[in-house]
Design an enzyme around this catalytic site. Structure first.
Site, short mmCIF file in Angstrom:
data_model
loop_
_atom_site.label_atom_id
_atom_site.label_comp_id
_atom_site.label_asym_id
_atom_site.label_seq_id
_atom_site.Cartn_x
_atom_site.Cartn_y
_atom_site.Cartn_z
N GLN A 58 9.79 38.57 46.67
CA GLN A 58 10.90 38.89 47.75
C GLN A 58 12.08 39.63 47.13
OE1 GLN A 58 11.95 35.62 50.49
NE2 GLN A 58 10.59 34.20 49.29
N ARG A 72 10.02 34.48 57.65
CA ARG A 72 11.18 33.70 58.19
C ARG A 72 10.58 32.94 59.45
NH1 ARG A 72 13.42 33.20 54.31
NH2 ARG A 72 11.58 34.29 53.26
N ASP A 101 19.97 30.66 42.85
CA ASP A 101 19.06 31.10 43.89
C ASP A 101 18.92 32.53 43.87
OD1 ASP A 101 17.54 30.53 45.94
OD2 ASP A 101 18.92 29.96 47.59
N GLU A 102 17.85 32.95 44.60
CA GLU A 102 17.39 34.31 44.64
C GLU A 102 17.52 35.01 43.46
OE1 GLU A 102 16.06 35.46 47.63
OE2 GLU A 102 17.15 33.85 49.22
N LYS A 150 12.30 26.13 47.78
CA LYS A 150 13.20 26.47 46.45
C LYS A 150 14.60 26.35 46.70
CE LYS A 150 11.90 30.80 46.52
NZ LYS A 150 11.06 30.76 47.48
N THR A 151 15.16 26.73 47.66
CA THR A 151 16.51 26.63 48.15
C THR A 151 16.94 24.92 48.22
OG1 THR A 151 16.76 28.78 49.15
CG2 THR A 151 18.54 27.14 49.63
P1 ATP Z 1 12.82 31.33 50.66
O1 ATP Z 1 11.77 32.00 49.95
O2 ATP Z 1 12.57 32.18 52.11
O3 ATP Z 1 14.24 31.45 50.38
P2 ATP Z 1 12.65 28.65 50.25
O4 ATP Z 1 11.71 28.47 49.22
O5 ATP Z 1 14.13 28.79 49.60
O6 ATP Z 1 12.34 29.85 51.15
P3 ATP Z 1 13.64 26.57 51.65
O7 ATP Z 1 14.35 27.23 52.53
O8 ATP Z 1 14.20 25.71 50.86
O9 ATP Z 1 12.33 27.55 51.27
O10 ATP Z 1 12.66 25.53 52.61
C1 ATP Z 1 11.86 26.11 53.76
C2 ATP Z 1 11.69 24.92 54.84
O11 ATP Z 1 10.81 23.95 54.56
C3 ATP Z 1 13.27 24.37 55.09
O12 ATP Z 1 13.27 23.88 56.76
C4 ATP Z 1 12.98 23.11 54.26
O13 ATP Z 1 13.97 22.08 54.83
C5 ATP Z 1 11.51 22.64 54.59
N1 ATP Z 1 11.22 21.77 53.31
C6 ATP Z 1 11.06 22.00 52.14
N2 ATP Z 1 10.61 21.12 51.20
C7 ATP Z 1 10.09 20.29 52.12
C8 ATP Z 1 9.40 19.10 52.14
N3 ATP Z 1 9.05 18.34 50.91
N4 ATP Z 1 9.27 18.18 53.46
C9 ATP Z 1 9.65 18.80 54.42
N5 ATP Z 1 10.20 19.94 54.63
C10 ATP Z 1 10.41 20.72 53.48
MG MG Z 2 15.47 30.28 49.88
#
Ligand code: ATP
Ligand code: MG
Length: 739
Positions: free
Chosen positions: A263, A613, A227-228, A41-42
């Protein structure tokens, strides 16, 4: 299927899956990205922002992006600069509060402030409320902390004093709080000050009362990204809706929010999980995008986190999968007490280092701030560099420094710095003028500040100042006498320390303070008393503290991170230790008391955030007993441990073998004796001995309570031992040592 053919795909989209690409390329109209932890997402939000700038859909100043912490904003800024290969100044990227301050400074006059207004902290807030209660002649009838919390909650919900009047009984809390709120807001304007809640509230007033100002921002921000989103409160939600009001073309507003209902962990601060659940209704025609592939964690970690959160009732439910490795199951480790827990985490960390992990890859997540003390002490002892994220190191925290100043002054009556720190904390009416006079006296006479203060109290001070100073010194003398080792009835020094904090009125400061961090500060003070209990004498403890704090000046780059589960939101680490998974700590009793079932669900979401995490390893620890304010208390493993599906966890002890459930009962046996850590004269703490070898039938072992014995049978980690002094007993291997 990728959305673009390979020729037209910019390189920053290449490695993303099609749902992620869609989330980035759907730049027009409202978009909600609703997805579980670690699904990108981020990353999508950051790439979307870069994409908007890179394809010149907008200038940097025309994009508004809201992150959860200033640190997250900084990271996003760096990522975007990297993607665009240039710095992006002038971008509106920050937290709700920082962006609101930026807006308010520009238009302060329109809400009755000047642009250099001050932002009040909770201390000032409390003082102001007390003044008002006094002026209204209702002090003593209504606890100021309650009034403040009511007002803060109203602000979270975007309510100005006009919206809070009720026809109710003139004496009820609501009615009184509403009146005080009115006066409080008037006083703040006179002081040219705003409290934290005001930053948003004033923006809302500004936007509502000055349509042209609002429109200028609506025209300016072509794209909004959040975000969030699951943790926004009502005021933040209204703020966003107003700003997003007109942006966008035919398809509506270009607002993109990302979040995960699982979350949402700030309900206790007024966050409204409903905001995310209602998005489609609020923004008709919104595109909802779900990301289902988790890129962060191994399948065991993901399975553990998903299995835990599945116990919550009120959730949307999501599919999450990973094509990553199974990895190792989540380890569950019980230890004898929190010292053993810290030692275990330290040892394991060193083992990870030996296996090529950097300290920066490792984090320890705690439920409550006080838990960091034991970990910090262990790390300082073994020389493991650490940082406390989102907070201060234990002995640097305000309340701990204040308390230590009291103890220093008891032990060292000439400690001028300590005196200066607490002479008017809590407030005793000893102001700067008095303090200056004392300083002059000390210099002229060549005596210590406390001596000068004492002399001043007896000979020069007048009226209330004199009385307050004399009482202060009388108390110090009395407490010192209680600490005398030759007393007829010697009093436990930790008990005296607790008394000092209570009788001086210091503890009361935090009991009456209603800011969100005051319960944590009270817990820290209790933890401080627990720490003192580990030493035979107060001076030994103080010396230990000064050594520990001196050692903590580390300029090394690679450090292990310690933080609360709340502060860990959005972050990721290869290895995550989750410590203190015990009933009465996690889920936190306050959450259960205050919010019942919904409090429990929020705690469970915290557990989900914590486990998710971890990229490669998650290790949950719990203690069998914890030293509390009242002494040793047996602890029971957190109910959340049982809720994690069995096929994703492994229960281990230091033998590396599985342990049975009977450990909780054994915890009630002999608590370890008091130990003076500083003097290093440790009595043998055999009861806590780490078992390094596996046992064999016929081995001689020693148990703290039952003495020597011989192993006659072994069942997993349970040993059958014939003890010399008593009969046959079944004992967990952890609690005997091989001799
Ligand atoms: P959270 O809910 O914990 O905030 P998030 O959904 O924001 O998580 P991110 O932090 O954006 O998730 O991504 C999680 C990990 O996966 C990061 O290390 C990111 O770089 C990696 N990632 C995301 N998309 C891809 C992709 N398509 N290919 C490889 N790695 C990815
Ligand atoms: Mg995130």
């Amino acid at each position: 299927m990728p959305l673009m053919d390979s020729h037209s795909v910019p390189d920053y989209l290449l490695n993303l899956n099609s749902a992620q690409q869609q989330a980035i390329l759907t730049t027009e109209g409202p978009v909600l990205i609703l997805a579980g932890a670690g699904t990108g997402k981020t990353r999508v939000l950051t790439t979307r922002l870069a994409h908007i700038l890179r394809t010149s859909l907008a200038y940097p100043s025309q994009v508004l992006a809201v992150t959860f912490t200033n640190r997250a904003a900084q990271e996003m800024r760096e990522r975007i600069a990297q993607l665009l290969e240039r710095s992006v100044d002038g971008m509106w990227l920050g937290t709700f509060h920082s962006l609101s301050v930026r807006i308010l400074r520009r238009h302060a006059e329109l809400v009755g402030l000047q642009s250099n207004f001050t932002i009040l902290d909770s201390d000032d807030q409390m003082r102001l409320i007390k003044q008002i209660l006094k002026a209204e002649n209702i002090d003593g009838q209504y606890p100021p902390k309650l009034i403040i919390s009511i007002i803060n909650r109203w602000k979270d919900r975007g309510l100005t004093p006009d919206n809070t009047q009720s026809p109710g009984n003139a004496k009820d809390y609501h009615h009184i709080a509403s009146k005080v709120y009115q006066t409080y807001q008037e006083r703040l304007l006179i002081l040219n000050a705003a409290d934290f809640g005001d930053l948003l509230l004033h923006c809302l007033t500004l936007f509502k009362q000055q349509p042209d100002v609002l429109q200028s921002y609506q025209d300016q921000f072509h794209y909004l990204l959040v975000d969030e989103y699951q943790d926004t409160n009502v005021a933040q939600y209204m703020w966003l809706r107003l700003l997003a009001g007109r942006s966008g073309g035919d398809k509506g507003q270009n607002l993109c929010c990302v979040g995960d209902d699982d979350q949402s962990i700030y309900g206790w601060r007024g966050a409204e999980i409903g905001n995310i659940l209602r998005f489609e209704k609020d923004f008709p025609g919104a595109t909802i995008i779900r990301l289902e592939q988790n890129y962060r964690s191994t399948s065991h970690i993901l399975g553990a986190a998903s299995g835990l959160i599945a116990h919550n009732q009120g959730r949307l439910g999501k599919t999450l999968w990973t094509d990553g490795d199974h990895g190792e199951p989540v380890s569950i480790q019980g230890t004898w007490d929190s010292e053993a827990e810290a030692r275990y985490i330290g040892d394991e960390t060193e083992a990870f280092q030996r296996n090529g992990y950097a300290l920066g890859d490792i984090a320890i997540l705690v439920r409550a701030g006080f838990q960091t003390r034991e970990l910090e002490e262990r790390f300082l002892k073994i020389g493991l560099p650490y940082r406390v994220i989102g907070g201060l190191r234990f002995y640097e925290r305000l309340e701990i420094r204040d308390a230590l100043a009291y103890f220093r002054l008891l032990v060292q009556p000439d400690d001028g710095l300590a005196l200066e720190r607490i002479i008017n904390t809590p407030r005793r009416g000893i102001g700067t003028v008095t303090l200056q006079a004392i300083h002059i006296l000390a210099r002229e006479q060549g005596i210590s500040l406390p001596k000068a203060a004492h002399y001043y109290a007896e000979n020069e001070a007048k009226g209330a100042t004199k009385a307050a100073l004399l009482l202060f010194f009388e108390n110090l003398d009395r407490w010192r006498q209680l600490l005398e080792p030759h007393n007829e009835i010697p009093m436990d020094h930790a008990e005296v320390a607790r008394m000092v904090l209570d009788e001086s009125g210091y503890t009361k400061i935090w009991r009456e303070d209603k800011s969100a961090d005051s319960p944590g500060r009270l817990e820290n003070l209790k933890e401080l008393i627990s720490a003192i209990k580990e030493f035979q004498y107060l001076p030994g403890f103080l010396e230990h503290v000064s050594l520990v704090t001196e050692k903590s000046q580390s300029d090394q780059q690679d450090m292990i991170s310690i933080m609360t589960l709340h502060a860990a939101k959005g972050l990721e680490f290869k290895v995550v230790f989750l410590s203190g998974w015990e009933e009465n700590l996690f889920p936190h009793p306050r959450a259960l008391q205050e919010s019942g079932q919904s409090g429990l669900e929020e705690e469970r979401r915290l557990g989900y955030v914590g486990i998710s995490r971890a990229k490669e390893r998650a290790i949950i620890t719990y203690c069998l007993q914890r030293r509390s304010y009242q002494g040793w208390q047996p602890a029971v493993p957190s109910r959340f441990i049982k809720e994690i599906p069995g096929d994703h966890v492994v229960h281990i002890n230091q033998n590396g073998t599985e342990i049975s459930d009977s450990m909780g009962r054994i915890a009630t046996e002999n608590p370890p004796k008091k130990v003076d850590r500083y003097s290093e004269k440790k009595p043998a703490k055999l009861v806590k001995a780490v078992v390094l070898h596996s046992f064999l039938i016929g081995d001689t072992v020693f148990h703290q309570k039952f003495g020597h014995g011989t192993i006659v049978d072994i069942d997993g980690a349970t040993l059958g031992v014939e003890f010399e002094q008593s009969e046959y007993k079944k004992i967990i291997g952890n609690f005997v040592t091989k001799v």
